[in-house]
Design an enzyme around this catalytic site. Structure first.
Site, mmCIF file in Angstrom:
data_model
loop_
_atom_site.group_PDB
_atom_site.id
_atom_site.type_symbol
_atom_site.label_atom_id
_atom_site.label_comp_id
_atom_site.label_asym_id
_atom_site.label_seq_id
_atom_site.Cartn_x
_atom_site.Cartn_y
_atom_site.Cartn_z
ATOM 1 N N LYS A 271 -10.017 0.019 -2.374
ATOM 2 C CA LYS A 271 -9.834 -0.205 -0.837
ATOM 3 C C LYS A 271 -10.300 0.968 -0.162
ATOM 4 O O LYS A 271 -9.785 2.221 -0.327
ATOM 5 C CB LYS A 271 -8.243 -0.450 -0.519
ATOM 6 C CG LYS A 271 -8.239 -0.798 1.138
ATOM 7 C CD LYS A 271 -6.780 -1.134 1.293
ATOM 8 C CE LYS A 271 -6.788 -1.293 2.882
ATOM 9 N NZ LYS A 271 -5.098 -1.614 3.311
ATOM 10 N N LYS B 67 -6.659 3.284 -3.222
ATOM 11 C CA LYS B 67 -7.062 3.510 -1.611
ATOM 12 C C LYS B 67 -7.423 4.847 -1.178
ATOM 13 O O LYS B 67 -6.745 5.679 -1.531
ATOM 14 C CB LYS B 67 -6.284 2.916 -0.821
ATOM 15 C CG LYS B 67 -6.310 2.702 0.609
ATOM 16 C CD LYS B 67 -5.136 2.073 1.357
ATOM 17 C CE LYS B 67 -4.976 2.101 2.741
ATOM 18 N NZ LYS B 67 -3.793 1.621 3.330
ATOM 19 N N ASP C 278 0.911 -1.089 -0.120
ATOM 20 C CA ASP C 278 0.095 -0.016 -0.050
ATOM 21 C C ASP C 278 0.927 1.172 0.067
ATOM 22 O O ASP C 278 1.479 1.371 0.979
ATOM 23 C CB ASP C 278 -0.761 0.039 1.228
ATOM 24 C CG ASP C 278 -2.045 -1.091 1.048
ATOM 25 O OD1 ASP C 278 -1.689 -2.156 0.479
ATOM 26 O OD2 ASP C 278 -2.987 -0.801 1.815
#
Length: 239
Positions: A196, A167, A105
């Site tokens: 996400k 995300k 991430d």
């Protein structure tokens, strides 16, 4: 929403397992101890969460603890500011993959986006995608810092750089995930990528709202609370 879903479904245990399979069980505090990491891994195994998301230095420990279990260890890159150079981002990602991380991430250089320096932001994503290959990269665009147009541009850059996810948030900025941002991001990336939702997701209702809006993964430090809420609702329904 959870009551409605469970009222309409006979197999509520499978619903709870499905929700758990969306969750990245998150522990990204700077002052976390090894004992806390061990407990988080144990909890992730117990509840069958998709992943555990921790700082890079704890990945080797998590790899050992999660061996022979379905939950996978993942980590963050250039977190939480996103201001490192593409070379630095790539090196951090590569080292994390070598340590055993199965997903990355990364934080986009959102200040570069604001400054309309799209080349720098794009090259940072592209460098991490290359360094992490064949493992998936999630691009944290820090939605609370960006305008509507900047969110669209960030998603487009992530898609062009072959990231797997976008995300919403690091969870360390002004605001976390919103259903509106999740829906926007999903609309921009289409069906070839995933969203996400992360930041401020503290209840089963929060999680289901994000999933309904288009999220395929939920990042939260309230993972256990969310699943235990689902079990309590299921128990009330059956009594």
């Amino acid at each position: 929403l959870i009551f409605k879903i469970m009222e309409e479904t006979e197999d509520n245990q499978n619903i709870i397992k499905k929700i758990a399979s969306y969750i990245d069980h998150t522990l990204l505090k700077n002052d976390v101890s090894e004992e806390e990491i061990k407990k988080a891994c144990s909890d992730a195994i117990k509840y069958d969460f998709k992943t555990i998301c921790i700082m890079p230095k704890y990945i080797p420990l998590a790899v050992r603890l999660l061996k022979d279990h379905k939950t996978i260890p993942i980590t963050v890159v250039d977190f939480p500011l996103g201001s490192s150079s593409p070379i630095q981002k790539a090196l951090e990602a590569k080292n994390s993959i070598i340590s055993g991380a199965k997903e990355i991430d990364m934080v986009i250089d959102y200040k570069a986006i604001i400054a309309k320096d799209y080349k720098t932001a794009f090259e940072g994503i592209k460098a991490v995608v290359a360094a992490a290959s064949p493992f998936p990269v999630k691009v944290i665009i820090e939605t609370s810092e960006l305008s509507y147009e900047e969110k669209i541009i960030s998603c487009a850059l992530a898609k062009a750089a072959n990231a797997k996810f976008v995300k919403t948030s690091t969870g360390f900025s002004k605001k976390g995930a919103t259903k509106e941002d999740v829906a926007l991001m999903k609309r921009i990336i289409g069906n070839d990528m995933y969203v996400k939702a992360s930041g401020g997701i503290k209840s089963i209702e929060d999680a289901l709202i994000m999933i309904k809006a288009g999220a395929s993964r939920i990042g939260t430090s309230s993972s256990i609370k969310i699943i235990e809420e689902a079990y309590k609702i299921n128990s009330k329904k059956n009594n």
